[in-house]
Design an enzyme around this catalytic site. Structure first.
Site, PDB file in Angstrom:
ATOM      1  N   CYS A   1       0.616  -1.163   0.207  1.00  0.00           N
ATOM      2  CA  CYS A   1      -0.007   0.033  -0.038  1.00  0.00           C
ATOM      3  C   CYS A   1       0.885   1.397   0.089  1.00  0.00           C
ATOM      4  O   CYS A   1       1.370   1.672  -0.985  1.00  0.00           O
ATOM      5  CB  CYS A   1      -0.821  -0.202   1.220  1.00  0.00           C
ATOM      6  SG  CYS A   1      -2.383   0.990   0.884  1.00  0.00           S
TER       7      CYS A   1
ATOM      8  N   HIS B   1      -3.586  -5.585   1.375  1.00  0.00           N
ATOM      9  CA  HIS B   1      -3.107  -5.776   2.818  1.00  0.00           C
ATOM     10  C   HIS B   1      -3.666  -7.298   3.041  1.00  0.00           C
ATOM     11  O   HIS B   1      -4.624  -7.763   2.405  1.00  0.00           O
ATOM     12  CB  HIS B   1      -4.017  -4.712   3.662  1.00  0.00           C
ATOM     13  CG  HIS B   1      -3.680  -3.108   3.622  1.00  0.00           C
ATOM     14  ND1 HIS B   1      -2.689  -3.045   4.457  1.00  0.00           N
ATOM     15  CD2 HIS B   1      -4.147  -2.378   3.266  1.00  0.00           C
ATOM     16  CE1 HIS B   1      -2.406  -1.390   4.044  1.00  0.00           C
ATOM     17  NE2 HIS B   1      -3.458  -1.212   3.534  1.00  0.00           N
TER      18      HIS B   1
END
Length: 481
Positions: A329, A425
């Site tokens: 991310c 994630h």
């Protein structure tokens, strides 16, 4: 409802314990926390964002998580600024004074209780978690998450105190005595948490605490280290041994000031061949076998922090020397050439240079992407799994993507097997991904790890531990009142 004498007293873990106990006993429990402040978040099946703790507690209940379990989430992006997530969607950035002084607290509380009531129509009991200390007198008139919720839900309220930090008598007595009478009467008992040593040595203290507080001590929960429960607060990282170990595959996670979703690496910590640690300097980074740059709530600020600490050049040198480096991310964004923020989504810096490891550029947008996903690596179809996305950036990739998603979209950027970035994630919760990165160091390694099994084992161990030390007869009597 479990409330605390302060922050980090163990409310979230005890909440999970009772969620599992009630499920084991044939009930249909669900967790609830009106307002959560955390950088560790999760995405529901509907694509709505909630605090990770409530997602974990839902797992303990054996049910899917939902946005009703945590209607207000505050995600700090600076020392005094947080993104407000209301009913799973961003509702703007606010300073602490703006949030506490300028928002309509009654309207916010109304939204909170709507969520609670929807949950209560489907599940029983609702296991509620408070936030921080119940005795912050200056915040009582702004409360939407502690005793105001207990009163509105008519919840049997249990005060949790952390004996390990010291001052347990004063914290319990003071927390109860400071409450107004209408709230004080809701406190049905006290749980002493994080006790080290022989509990028999606290028998006299337990009686004294009951005498001065006027409520029973329902149990003394021992400190434990051998039970895996995902944690909400990154303060737990301070207790880890953050250094390389000989004979292990050493994985260094770059410790960022605004690091988000540190639970992305829990599965790696439980692989026997791996030593995972958090690195803040050149020495510990250079001694790693693999480096991961984690997610961040303020990517530009953390990129600048790396530059100020001199770690930008260190990471580039290690990359050029063949060190495996992966980004998740915000870490993926930092591995690119530039990060643009023309609309001031993160702050007042419109553009910053990235590490330049990956051929990508990111532009922050107001719209936030939050969704669960399934993926398959494009270069290796045997690497598959699931995860979730939470980000406000759009990244243009001038190269090969890493994954193909189940919906047909692509994700991330693949430079080579030692260098890639992704928005997903939880990608390291998947055994095939763990095996892919570890084989860059140990080519013949086989990973048969199951995070799901580890979690289930942890919930059951925790439930058994709490059952043994808590007056469950009293707990069930409260539910019948």
């Amino acid at each position: 409802m479990f409330v605390g004498t302060g922050s980090d007293v163990g409310k979230s873990v005890l909440n999970a314990a009772f969620c599992r106990i009630f499920m084991q006993d044939g009930h249909s429990p669900a967790p609830f926390k009106a307002q959560n402040m955390a950088l560790n978040s999760f995405v529901t099946a509907e694509g709505l964002e909630i605090g990770r703790a409530q997602a974990v507690q839902a797992e303990a209940c054996g049910i899917p998580c939902s946005v009703e379990m945590n209607p207000v989430l505050l995600k700090p992006s600076g020392d005094m600024v947080s993104q407000v997530v209301l009913n799973g969607k961003p509702a703007g950035n606010k300073t602490a004074s703006e949030y506490f002084l300028d928002t309509n607290r009654n309207a916010l509380f109304s939204e909170v209780m709507k969520s609670y009531n929807r949950l209560a129509q489907k599940y029983n009991p609702i296991v509620i978690e408070g936030a921080g200390s119940i005795s912050e007198m200056n915040l009582w008139d702004k409360d939407i998450t502690n005793m105001r919720v207990a009163e509105a839900a008519d919840a049997a309220t249990i005060l949790v105190a952390d004996i390990d930090r010291g001052g347990v008598f004063a914290s319990v007595y003071g927390s109860i005595q400071l409450l107004p009478p209408s709230h004080r009467k809701l406190i049905k008992g006290v749980l002493i948490n994080k006790f080290r040593g022989d509990e028999r040595l606290f028998h006299e203290g337990r009686k004294m605490l009951e005498e001065i507080s006027g409520v029973p001590v329902l149990g003394v929960v021992p400190w434990f280290r051998d039970i895996f429960i995902e944690q909400e607060d990154s303060v737990v990282l301070d207790h880890l041994k953050n250094q390389p170990q000989p004979g292990k595959i050493n994985i260094a996670v770059v410790r960022l000031k605004h690091m988000a979703n540190f639970t992305d690496f829990d599965a790696l910590r439980h692989v026997s061949e791996v030593n995972l640690y958090y690195a803040e300097n050149e020495e510990t980074l250079a001694e790693a076998d693999i480096i991961i740059i984690p997610g961040s709530k303020n990517t530009i600020a953390d990129m600048d922090m790396l530059r100020q600490r001199g770690l930008e050049g260190v990471l580039m040198r290690l990359h050029q020397n063949g060190m495996p480096i992966y980004g998740i991310c915000g870490g993926f964004q930092m591995m690119g050439k530039f990060i643009h923020d023309p609309d001031g989504v993160e702050g007042n810096i419109p553009k910053t240079k990235g590490l330049g490891i990956l051929p990508v550029e990111t532009v922050f947008k107001e719209e936030k992407k939050t969704e669960q996903c399934r993926f398959q690596f494009i270069n290796d179809s045997s690497v598959t799994g699931s995860g979730y996305e939470i980000h406000m950036g759009v990244t243009n990739v001038d190269g090969s993507p890493l994954c193909r998603l189940e919906n047909g979209e692509t994700d991330g950027c693949f430079l080579n097997e030692k260098t890639w970035g992704t928005y997903i994630h939880g990608i390291f919760d998947n055994a095939s991904v763990i095996q892919q990165i570890l084989r860059q160091v140990k080519p013949d390694i086989l990973i048969n790890f199951s995070l799901k099994d580890l979690k289930e084992e942890g919930f059951n161990k925790l439930a058994n531990l709490v059952r043994d030390v808590v007056d469950m007869e009293a707990i069930y009597s409260f539910l019948k009142e």
